[in-house]
Design a protein around this motif. Structure first.
Motif, PDB file in Angstrom:
ATOM      1  N   ASN A 167      53.405  27.430  34.093  1.00  0.00           N
ATOM      2  CA  ASN A 167      54.551  28.301  33.834  1.00  0.00           C
ATOM      3  C   ASN A 167      54.257  29.363  32.773  1.00  0.00           C
ATOM      4  OD1 ASN A 167      56.553  27.311  35.613  1.00  0.00           O
ATOM      5  ND2 ASN A 167      56.920  25.559  34.259  1.00  0.00           N
ATOM      6  N   ALA A 168      53.022  29.443  32.291  1.00  0.00           N
ATOM      7  CA  ALA A 168      52.704  30.351  31.185  1.00  0.00           C
ATOM      8  C   ALA A 168      53.032  31.803  31.524  1.00  0.00           C
ATOM      9  CB  ALA A 168      51.230  30.217  30.801  1.00  0.00           C
ATOM     10  N   ALA A 169      52.676  32.245  32.717  1.00  0.00           N
ATOM     11  CA  ALA A 169      52.937  33.638  33.095  1.00  0.00           C
ATOM     12  C   ALA A 169      54.438  33.930  33.103  1.00  0.00           C
ATOM     13  CB  ALA A 169      52.323  33.940  34.459  1.00  0.00           C
ATOM     14  N   GLU A 170      55.226  32.966  33.549  1.00  0.00           N
ATOM     15  CA  GLU A 170      56.687  33.141  33.543  1.00  0.00           C
ATOM     16  C   GLU A 170      57.201  33.290  32.116  1.00  0.00           C
ATOM     17  OE1 GLU A 170      60.689  30.529  34.619  1.00  0.00           O
ATOM     18  OE2 GLU A 170      58.774  30.044  35.598  1.00  0.00           O
ATOM     19  N   HIS A 171      56.647  32.489  31.208  1.00  0.00           N
ATOM     20  CA  HIS A 171      57.046  32.580  29.801  1.00  0.00           C
ATOM     21  C   HIS A 171      56.723  33.967  29.239  1.00  0.00           C
ATOM     22  CE1 HIS A 171      57.343  31.677  25.507  1.00  0.00           C
ATOM     23  NE2 HIS A 171      56.139  32.198  25.386  1.00  0.00           N
ATOM     24  N   ILE A 172      55.527  34.470  29.534  1.00  0.00           N
ATOM     25  CA  ILE A 172      55.126  35.789  29.034  1.00  0.00           C
ATOM     26  C   ILE A 172      56.025  36.874  29.622  1.00  0.00           C
ATOM     27  CG2 ILE A 172      53.255  37.480  28.967  1.00  0.00           C
ATOM     28  CD1 ILE A 172      51.311  35.075  29.171  1.00  0.00           C
ATOM     29  N   GLU A 173      56.291  36.780  30.920  1.00  0.00           N
ATOM     30  CA  GLU A 173      57.155  37.771  31.578  1.00  0.00           C
ATOM     31  C   GLU A 173      58.527  37.817  30.918  1.00  0.00           C
ATOM     32  OE1 GLU A 173      57.324  40.700  34.023  1.00  0.00           O
ATOM     33  OE2 GLU A 173      56.352  39.221  35.318  1.00  0.00           O
ATOM     34  N   ARG A 174      59.039  36.666  30.553  1.00  0.00           N
ATOM     35  CA  ARG A 174      60.340  36.608  29.893  1.00  0.00           C
ATOM     36  C   ARG A 174      60.299  37.360  28.560  1.00  0.00           C
ATOM     37  NH1 ARG A 174      60.497  31.428  29.248  1.00  0.00           N
ATOM     38  NH2 ARG A 174      61.140  31.062  31.396  1.00  0.00           N
ATOM     39  N   TYR A 202      46.455  36.479  34.191  1.00  0.00           N
ATOM     40  CA  TYR A 202      45.631  37.664  34.442  1.00  0.00           C
ATOM     41  C   TYR A 202      46.294  38.579  35.478  1.00  0.00           C
ATOM     42  CZ  TYR A 202      42.021  34.580  32.391  1.00  0.00           C
ATOM     43  OH  TYR A 202      41.306  33.727  31.586  1.00  0.00           O
ATOM     44  N   ASN A 203      46.902  37.994  36.492  1.00  0.00           N
ATOM     45  CA  ASN A 203      47.620  38.807  37.480  1.00  0.00           C
ATOM     46  C   ASN A 203      48.782  39.552  36.831  1.00  0.00           C
ATOM     47  OD1 ASN A 203      46.003  38.073  39.662  1.00  0.00           O
ATOM     48  ND2 ASN A 203      47.284  36.320  40.206  1.00  0.00           N
ATOM     49  N   LEU A 204      49.488  38.863  35.953  1.00  0.00           N
ATOM     50  CA  LEU A 204      50.591  39.489  35.226  1.00  0.00           C
ATOM     51  C   LEU A 204      50.086  40.659  34.385  1.00  0.00           C
ATOM     52  CD1 LEU A 204      53.584  39.398  34.183  1.00  0.00           C
ATOM     53  CD2 LEU A 204      52.746  37.868  32.389  1.00  0.00           C
ATOM     54  N   ALA A 205      48.966  40.452  33.710  1.00  0.00           N
ATOM     55  CA  ALA A 205      48.391  41.514  32.885  1.00  0.00           C
ATOM     56  C   ALA A 205      48.061  42.743  33.725  1.00  0.00           C
ATOM     57  CB  ALA A 205      47.142  41.002  32.177  1.00  0.00           C
ATOM     58  N   ALA A 206      47.499  42.526  34.897  1.00  0.00           N
ATOM     59  CA  ALA A 206      47.162  43.652  35.771  1.00  0.00           C
ATOM     60  C   ALA A 206      48.415  44.401  36.209  1.00  0.00           C
ATOM     61  CB  ALA A 206      46.381  43.153  36.981  1.00  0.00           C
TER      62      ALA A 206
END
Length: 339
Positions: free
Chosen positions: A130-137, A179-183
């Motif tokens: 769930n890390a990417a979801e946390h960052i997106e938030r 990494y996908n979120l970063a892109a």
């Protein structure tokens, strides 16, 4: 993390190397700092205002600022509070509030000072799917504020051993989503992943980094210290590192080298420049940047950056300017929103 004695020794080494390396003059160009941890492993800090004051004194224009994704625990069985992350065997644990601490500090500054600091989000568990979801938030909560992700700490000697829960690695599926979120957000990822362990003088963990680079060609990776640490440089020669980095830069145009901390010990063994590294920097002038890697306190920032003066002085001026100043700005989001 550097101690005062190390920073002083490195600064003296830098000055001596300039005099003995055949350089006509020390580098006199502008300087940025691509790695400032605004807090330490206890999430304490001298504060963003103190950082700006130090940057003013040292003529440093811009800095990446970030927290630390883990907190050192003070265990009840310890006879006294630990003073350093490796001070005892109590663990570290993931601490998401580090990002809030960084944001509050940066937002407390005048607008012109805020513009000199480029915040990176780091407070997430690198093994949590769930890390990417946390960052997106967090990105949505402060739109346009965060300009990068990291320092993402994966394999890191004793710090890995002290980290509670599953051990992180650069090619973990949870990080693949990050990494996908970063892109998608055009953000660089500052990644710490050791190239090997302290008993293996070969690129033991290279495949983990290569897999991340191969699977995420649209993500810009800033490889902290090129996979070195002082634990590694004190126990193995790391003579393999030059060719490893050269091959990686040739094969992956999304890889950048954050020259900070222990990497100088590989580039300048016994205080003498290994000129192969100069040739490599000249071959990839947009792919290297320097950072201090100071942690919570900033009195050592100048000394930590000064160790790179012999390298910068030995490079053509236009290449040195890119490494010392321009490259760290060039990899930031191209069109950041207004803060």
């Amino acid at each position: 993390m550097k101690l005062a004695s190390s920073a002083t020794r490195n600064a003296m080494l830098a000055c001596f190397a300039i005099l003995t390396s055949g350089c006509s003059a020390a580098y006199q160009g502008r300087i940025n700092d691509a790695e400032v941890h605004l807090v330490d492993y206890f999430q304490r800090s001298d504060g963003a205002a103190a950082l700006i004051s130090t940057m003013d004194e040292q003529n440093i224009d811009h800095a990446y600022v970030m927290g630390l994704p883990v907190m050192k625990k003070w265990g009840a069985s310890a006879p006294k509070a630990p003073r350093f992350v490796y001070g005892d065997d109590t663990p570290v644990y993931y601490y998401s509030f580090t990002d809030e601490l960084i944001a509050r500090e940066v937002e407390s500054l005048p607008t012109e000072s805020q513009a000199r600091l480029h915040p990176f989000v780091s407070g997430f568990n690198t093994t949590d799917m769930n890390a990417a979801e946390h960052i997106e938030r967090e990105l949505n909560y402060r739109p346009g504020f965060w300009q990068g992700i990291g320092e993402v700490i994966t394999r890191h000697d004793h710090l890995t051993a002290l980290t509670s829960d599953e051990k992180p690695r650069a090619n973990h599926p949870a990080l693949s989503k990050v990494y996908n979120l970063a892109a998608r957000h055009d953000m660089p990822v500052l990644l710490h992943t050791n190239i090997t362990s302290q008993r293996e003088d070969n690129p033991l963990y290279l495949q983990e980094l290569e897999q991340a680079l191969n699977q995420h060609p649209d993500t810009r990776f800033l490889w902290a210290h090129a996979g070195t640490t002082t634990t590694l440089t004190r126990t193995i020669t790391m003579k393999f590192l030059y060719q490893t980095v050269a091959d990686l830069l040739s094969e992956h145009d999304n890889l950048y080298i954050l020259a900070s901390w222990s990497l100088i010990e590989v580039m300048m063994p016994q205080g003498q420049i290994d000129r192969r590294w100069l040739s490599l920097i000249e071959a990839y002038p947009e792919r290297f940047m320097i950072g201090s890697d100071v942690v919570g306190q900033f009195q050592y920032q100048a000394g930590a950056l000064a160790v790179w003066s012999p390298i910068l002085s030995a490079l053509p001026t236009h290449v040195a300017d890119k490494m010392a100043y321009q490259n760290m700005l060039s990899v930031l989001p191209k069109k950041p929103q207004q803060k």
